[in-house]
Design an enzyme around this catalytic site. Structure first.
Site, PDB file in Angstrom:
ATOM      1  N   GLY A  94       0.811  -1.215   0.000  1.00  0.00           N
ATOM      2  CA  GLY A  94       0.000   0.000   0.000  1.00  0.00           C
ATOM      3  C   GLY A  94       0.842   1.261   0.000  1.00  0.00           C
ATOM      4  N   LEU A 127      -3.777  -5.269  -5.163  1.00  0.00           N
ATOM      5  CA  LEU A 127      -2.673  -4.321  -5.020  1.00  0.00           C
ATOM      6  C   LEU A 127      -1.501  -4.934  -4.260  1.00  0.00           C
ATOM      7  CD1 LEU A 127      -1.652  -1.414  -5.377  1.00  0.00           C
ATOM      8  CD2 LEU A 127      -2.675  -0.904  -3.156  1.00  0.00           C
ATOM      9  N   ASP A 128      -0.327  -4.894  -4.878  1.00  0.00           N
ATOM     10  CA  ASP A 128       0.920  -5.354  -4.244  1.00  0.00           C
ATOM     11  C   ASP A 128       0.882  -6.824  -3.851  1.00  0.00           C
ATOM     12  OD1 ASP A 128       1.876  -2.773  -4.534  1.00  0.00           O
ATOM     13  OD2 ASP A 128       1.226  -2.163  -2.541  1.00  0.00           O
ATOM     14  N   GLU A 129      -0.004  -7.584  -4.491  1.00  0.00           N
ATOM     15  CA  GLU A 129      -0.126  -9.005  -4.173  1.00  0.00           C
ATOM     16  C   GLU A 129       0.300  -9.885  -5.335  1.00  0.00           C
ATOM     17  OE1 GLU A 129      -1.390 -10.591  -1.361  1.00  0.00           O
ATOM     18  OE2 GLU A 129      -1.649  -8.726  -0.254  1.00  0.00           O
TER      19      GLU A 129
END
Lengths: 283, 283, 283, 283
Positions: free
Chosen positions: B200, B226-228
């Site tokens: 995040g 997100l960011d995964e």
């Protein structure tokens, strides 16, 4: 042979002239500063200092006088020890033995300034190895049912041994808030991940699942919030898709040993100050 | 001067003799294997292979024939490229420019096998710099209100340029699932933390708050979470209590540049396979 | 529980179809390849391969048959072992004990596939510790005057124990060409510097004098040229102007332990090929 | 916005009370110490200090007064600068451009406190790129025959530009003793190896030949002894048998850029003291 020195760790509200007053006080009493480091958190307006000096007068009197200065006159929190101090250290461990052997061997070789006084375990696995090192072994089984009593017994033993530091060399039980409040000294834990990633159980399996390219180990002061305590030291090692969980476990062992030892050494050398759930390490 | 080669990336259900059949096929056609690497996820029962060879016959025909073999006869997924391929690459960027300059300079110096075709930005900040590099610049402002339309325009441009890879050189907007589905090619993002820690926004501030002793950067394929997305490359740098957020930002820039470049290079050299939200990187 | 496998290390002049022939041979005999890696030094025109597979037939017969294939038909040098092999390993050590304890503990915990058979030392310092580990200890004092005889005795003992690998866990004597020729097995040494920097004696002091910002450790195969043998593994740690020689010694110990263990593990897992005074490590 | 501060670097013979006198002087004049660090080489009996403070009075007067204190009263060597200083920096470069672009972009982004005043090169390769950055470019060809004259011209230009620091961003010529004596300011060089290993020409090829498992880069102050000057910063990267010389060159570039930038930043922030051909870096 180094002459014995006084090591002071100060922290408190920032105020003008702190460095000058501390250094001036030592100079006036003909002390010889060996190491001095300070840090100012300008946002939090806190000042931190580590100063080590060889006093001219009687070392115990100078130690007491400095504590007086720091606490009374400067209004700082102060931890003042002698370089010759050998704090009593107790080990908590379960069955996994690499950190256990490694840290004991470091104490024995004189790398770590402290005296091992007890090994406390929830398993009997390491009883013979502990005996071979000439250390007292306390076996206190811990179950869901008896946890409160078991912890009470652990605390009793640790207090009786006079432990000034408890180190968890892969002790696989969560410590309760009550344990931490009653044990009466700091507790250093080694967690086998790069915190805050993969807190909790089976971090190497978590790391494998997520497909990270680096694994880590984190030494921190244990607090009631599991794996949330102030971080002291961390390190990582590179892994690839070829490394399954057993490889991560194996590679992680080397990280755990060195990170754990470094945190214990820093603590025993009076290099760590804690504030706002973080650490200042004067290395 | 190296002769042009074929590079194949295969993956699919494990079956006996895959290595032998691939190597045998190339040998029979008098190809010369330069590099071969394979991986077997024994739990998932998936087999992965990268093989690079100089064919004896017409390179385009051999490329097509191998694809036939891999997909029809072996039942594998196959990506088969030529070492002389220069995939089209588009950059998305906001205002922060270190990754932008660094990656463009690497393309210009020939370090990265690909052709830059467009810079897409939600700000005008880097318009002149883009022009100086001789690249087309597309300014598409993104607001809360116009996000869907703006993304549609981005997709339109990226598709028109023929981009085969989109790289986000610190593009500070979250991409929607729709964008990722429609853009028609992989998207590599650089995140300024050691994921999964500090996903995040404002990861350096998060890292500072938590008091970690290492900061990191992570390149991954962007997914709707997100960011995964699957992690491609990661690196870390040591920090201390002296480093405030601006220091972390500065130190992190070097990590971001090298980790980002490495991920882009591995992708363009056809070294990465994705499965189960993880990557196999044949380095 | 993993089924027993055959691990082959091949090297020899490059020729077309090697990968195909090896993989094909295993496939025809219904073996299941677990790991295969190869390397081609295109300048030297040498080919290297490590292949590990679970055979369908009798493992000893398959092992012999593969050796036949590799040496007779393919004309390669071949080292073919079973994953269940536990090669005999002898330790040479002087007085410094960190590598000694660390490597023995790794063998005991099952991290290293091998069987410790002897500790040979030029000092009596570690006699009791060796006994505590249940290992035979051979004390052979070495002086300038008796060096040739002492080495002859060392060789005699090492050969009698059947050692297939000798590991020097900080053995502080230079081995003669004659020793290395007669000992009949490879010798791995750990040197406490980042070779080729600071070869020879007192490397930490040399590093301190030169003012380097990183110190290192290097594991290599011992050859008659002191500290000039093929490098297997290296690592470094950061130091500053604050670190005097004793600090470098302390920090170096952690490097020495892990680098030494890694080299020994790679050797015992049949992962290392030597050529042109360099190593190929199939990790 | 940080208020402007004074940064002093002191060194000289150790004497009691130095820390107290410096801190006391600043305190009496109502200065506010932001950072203070010291080091004592107890063998060499030399004391080093870096102190940074926000003065209460006129900053220029305080700067001058402190220099007076340090040099006259304390008998120390002193370098006293203001945090607002932007020292003039000249770049020397040949044809290889990665360090050149990287360092210029860092100056432009404000990461490095200094003003670029000139690019001096023995080739015309980077003339256009220099112009695009808006910097003056001086092309001075250097041959075996004209070396002395060429260096004289370089010195003349560098002195005219008022350069207070010369940085060699991969300048591939050895500087003569005469150049270094006459240039009138420090010279920082980046060498593409982990010194003292692989000094001199073609270090990546030397590293490949020796078969090292880590390559490095070293930033140091240039002295008349080639690659023997005081080391400022070093870093390494892992390589394997798969990496030929071109791979080492590519991987090394990232090391060179970051190590070079770090050394330049430390110098410009007045963090480096040199003694006995070593550096003290107050990071």
């Amino acid at each position: 042979m180094k002459p014995p020195s006084i090591i002071a760790l100060l922290s408190g509200p920032d105020q003008p002239g702190l460095v000058a007053r501390v250094a001036g006080w030592i100079y006036e009493r003909h002390g010889n500063i060996i190491h001095a480091d300070q840090h100012r958190d300008s946002e939090a307006e806190v000042f931190f200092q580590r100063v080590e000096w060889v006093p001219a007068g009687d070392i115990k009197e100078e130690q007491a006088a400095f504590r007086e200065l720091a606490e009374r006159e400067l209004g700082m929190s102060a931890r003042v020890m002698l370089s010759s101090d050998q704090p009593k250290v107790a080990i908590m461990v379960s069955k996994i033995e690499h950190c256990f052997h490694d840290i004991i061997l470091r104490f024995r070789s004189g790398e770590l300034p402290g005296e091992l006084v007890a090994v406390v375990s929830n398993h009997e696995t390491l009883a013979a190895a502990t005996a071979a090192y000439g250390l007292p072994f306390y076996h206190i089984p811990v179950t869901r049912a008896n946890k409160a009593e078991a912890e009470a017994e652990q605390v009793k033993i640790l207090r009786e041994t006079g432990a000034e530091l408890v180190i968890m060399a892969r002790y696989m039980q969560v410590l309760s808030e009550s344990f931490l409040k009653n044990v009466g000294c700091p507790v250093i834990n080694i967690h086998h991940s790069f915190l805050p990633a993969f807190a909790g159980g089976k971090p190497y399996h978590q790391a494998y699942e997520r497909g990270v390219k680096l694994i880590g180990a984190t030494a921190h002061y244990a607090t009631a919030d599991l794996d949330e305590g102030p971080i002291i030291a961390q390190d990582v090692a590179r892994v690839t898709h070829r490394h399954g969980p057993p490889d991560l476990v194996r590679r992680g062992r080397d990280l755990e040993k060195t990170v754990f030892a470094q945190a214990v050494r820093w603590h025993l050398e009076n290099r760590i100050l804690v504030y706002h759930n973080k650490t200042v390490v004067f290395d």
